[in-house]
Each structure stands twice: as structure tokens, then as C-alpha cells.
Write a protein that holds these residues in place. Structure first.
Motif, PDB file in Angstrom:
ATOM      1  N   GLU A 140      -4.389   6.133   3.547  1.00  0.00           N
ATOM      2  CA  GLU A 140      -3.765   4.900   3.076  1.00  0.00           C
ATOM      3  C   GLU A 140      -4.557   4.364   1.895  1.00  0.00           C
ATOM      4  O   GLU A 140      -5.796   4.351   1.918  1.00  0.00           O
ATOM      5  CB  GLU A 140      -3.695   3.849   4.182  1.00  0.00           C
ATOM      6  N   SER A 141      -3.856   3.949   0.870  1.00  0.00           N
ATOM      7  CA  SER A 141      -4.509   3.443  -0.336  1.00  0.00           C
ATOM      8  C   SER A 141      -5.082   2.058  -0.099  1.00  0.00           C
ATOM      9  O   SER A 141      -4.778   1.392   0.890  1.00  0.00           O
ATOM     10  CB  SER A 141      -3.497   3.376  -1.483  1.00  0.00           C
ATOM     11  N   SER A 178       0.835  -1.201   0.000  1.00  0.00           N
ATOM     12  CA  SER A 178       0.000   0.000   0.000  1.00  0.00           C
ATOM     13  C   SER A 178       0.869   1.249   0.000  1.00  0.00           C
ATOM     14  O   SER A 178       2.070   1.200   0.278  1.00  0.00           O
ATOM     15  CB  SER A 178      -0.923   0.023   1.229  1.00  0.00           C
ATOM     16  N   GLN A 224      -5.538  -1.793  -2.197  1.00  0.00           N
ATOM     17  CA  GLN A 224      -4.542  -2.657  -2.834  1.00  0.00           C
ATOM     18  C   GLN A 224      -4.893  -2.990  -4.281  1.00  0.00           C
ATOM     19  O   GLN A 224      -4.251  -3.842  -4.893  1.00  0.00           O
ATOM     20  CB  GLN A 224      -4.379  -3.951  -2.028  1.00  0.00           C
TER      21      GLN A 224
END
Length: 225
Positions: free
Chosen positions: A170-171, A154, A173
Motif C-alpha cells: 500500500e502506498s 492510497s 499519501q
């Protein structure tokens, strides 16, 4: 008469140069999203490179000429580097940068060989100061794996001050061979702080992470009462 005119010009130039030099020397004027110096030189290499004397116009970095003061602080061989499009095109790296949309554009890329354990690459901004409650950080990012619909890792954005480090974004996946945009609200930040971008991946991951066109919008306290 001409001699007097030239003397006045030299005096004005020397006064401006002295004023700019004195302005740049003041620590409180550095990297606070306000052009305190007439040339906006106090905002140079602050994680952005474009002057933004008008409130609402973003300070930004497209990495076309340099890293704008961002610094890799990774502790392993997995690191952030300034890079361009890779060849061949079937890899998971960006096929073009976000700014120019071609192979000659530049971006920041997390690079390193896969090992036996999870690794993280950390990209740190210069010390910034006094962000307004309206402050936004826009990050264009590329996250792709050539052999999987998901990246085993991530990308995240953190805010660090003198007492703590907070994760602001936070990204997921999901893998995609395209540039995406993250919008992060920081809230009011008094005093000194830094932004850290972290690319994390598992030992078996073959995914790649890149960032481009970082923007700080509405971060100045100027004009806010």
C-alpha cells in the motif's frame, strides 16, 4: 522435387499450427509465466504482452496497444480506464506516460467525479498460475493532488486466490507530479491467483492515480529445482 519440398513445408506448418492450437487449449499452460507453446501464445493477454522465454526476463505490460487482459471490476463510477496525458498541464494527472515519456504514451488511470462518500476503483488481472518464490511485481505509479502535498487516498496491490485476498503493498499519501516505482514480493503461489490494484480516495479528495509499465519478474517455475 519442388513439389515434395512444398509438401514438406506445408506438413511442418500444419503440424506446428496443430501443436500450438493443442498447447493453447491446455488450461495448465495458460498464464503460468512459461512459454509452453512455440510462439508463447499461451501467455497472451495474461496481464502482460511481451514474450519472455528466458528465465529472468520480465513479462511486462506498457498499455501502449491494449490493456493486456487487465479488467476494471469497480462497482461505482470511479473506474480504471486506459488513457493518455491530460491538458492543461497544471492538473494532477500525469503529464506524460512512463514508457515513452511523452503525451502520446498510454497508461491506466482511475477516473470519476468526487462524490459524497469514499470510493475505490479496482483493476484485476487475468487468472495467473503457479508463481515461484522469487516472483516480483514491479508497478510504476503516479499519485498526485494539484492543491495539496498529500493525497486523501492510497494505491494498493492485493493477491486473491480461491480462499482469501491479501494486501501485499500500500502506498503512502505523499503527492508528487512524477512516476514512482513499487516493488512487491509475492512469495511462492501454488495454483490459480489474481492481482488486484485498488485506487481509494476520500469524498473530498481531488487526487489522481495512474499505473504504467507493470512487470512480473522471476515468476516462472521453469529451471527451479
Amino acid at each position: 522435387m519442388r513439389s515434395s519440398f512444398v509438401s514438406l513445408l506445408l506438413l511442418a506448418w500444419s503440424s506446428s499450427a496443430l501443436s500450438s492450437s493443442s498447447c493453447e487449449g491446455l488450461l495448465e499452460n495458460r498464464c503460468n509465466f512459461i512459454c509452453d507453446c512455440w510462439s508463447c501464445s499461451d501467455e497472451r493477454d495474461c496481464g502482460y504482452h511481451r514474450d519472455s522465454p528466458v528465465w529472468g526476463r520480465p513479462f511486462s505490460c506498457d498499455f501502449e496497444h491494449d490493456d493486456c487482459g487487465w479488467r476494471d471490476i469497480s462497482t461505482s463510477d470511479y473506474r480504471w480506464v486506459r488513457d493518455q496525458r491530460s491538458s492543461p498541464l497544471w492538473t494532477s494527472r500525469p503529464h506524460a506516460d512512463h514508457t515513452l515519456g511523452n503525451r502520446w504514451g498510454w497508461f491506466m488511470m482511475a477516473e470519476g467525479k468526487s462524490g459524497k462518500s469514499a470510493v475505490s476503483a479496482r483493476l484485476q488481472s487475468p487468472v495467473l498460475r503457479d508463481a515461484a518464490a522469487t516472483c516480483e511485481i514491479h508497478v510504476h505509479y503516479h499519485m498526485s493532488a494539484s492543491d495539496s502535498p498529500r493525497v486523501n487516498g492510497s494505491l494498493s496491490l492485493h493477491l486473491a486466490d480461491r480462499t482469501q485476498t491479501l494486501t501485499l503493498w500500500e502506498s503512502g499519501q505523499d503527492s508528487a507530479q512524477t512516476w514512482r516505482r513499487a516493488l512487491v514480493f509475492t512469495g511462492r503461489i501454488p495454483g490459480d491467483f489474481q492481482i488486484i490494484l485498488t485506487a481509494s480516495r476520500d469524498a473530498l479528495s481531488h487526487g489522481d492515480f495512474a499505473v504504467d509499465d507493470l512487470e512480473f519478474r522471476h515468476c516462472s517455475l521453469q529451471g527451479i529445482t
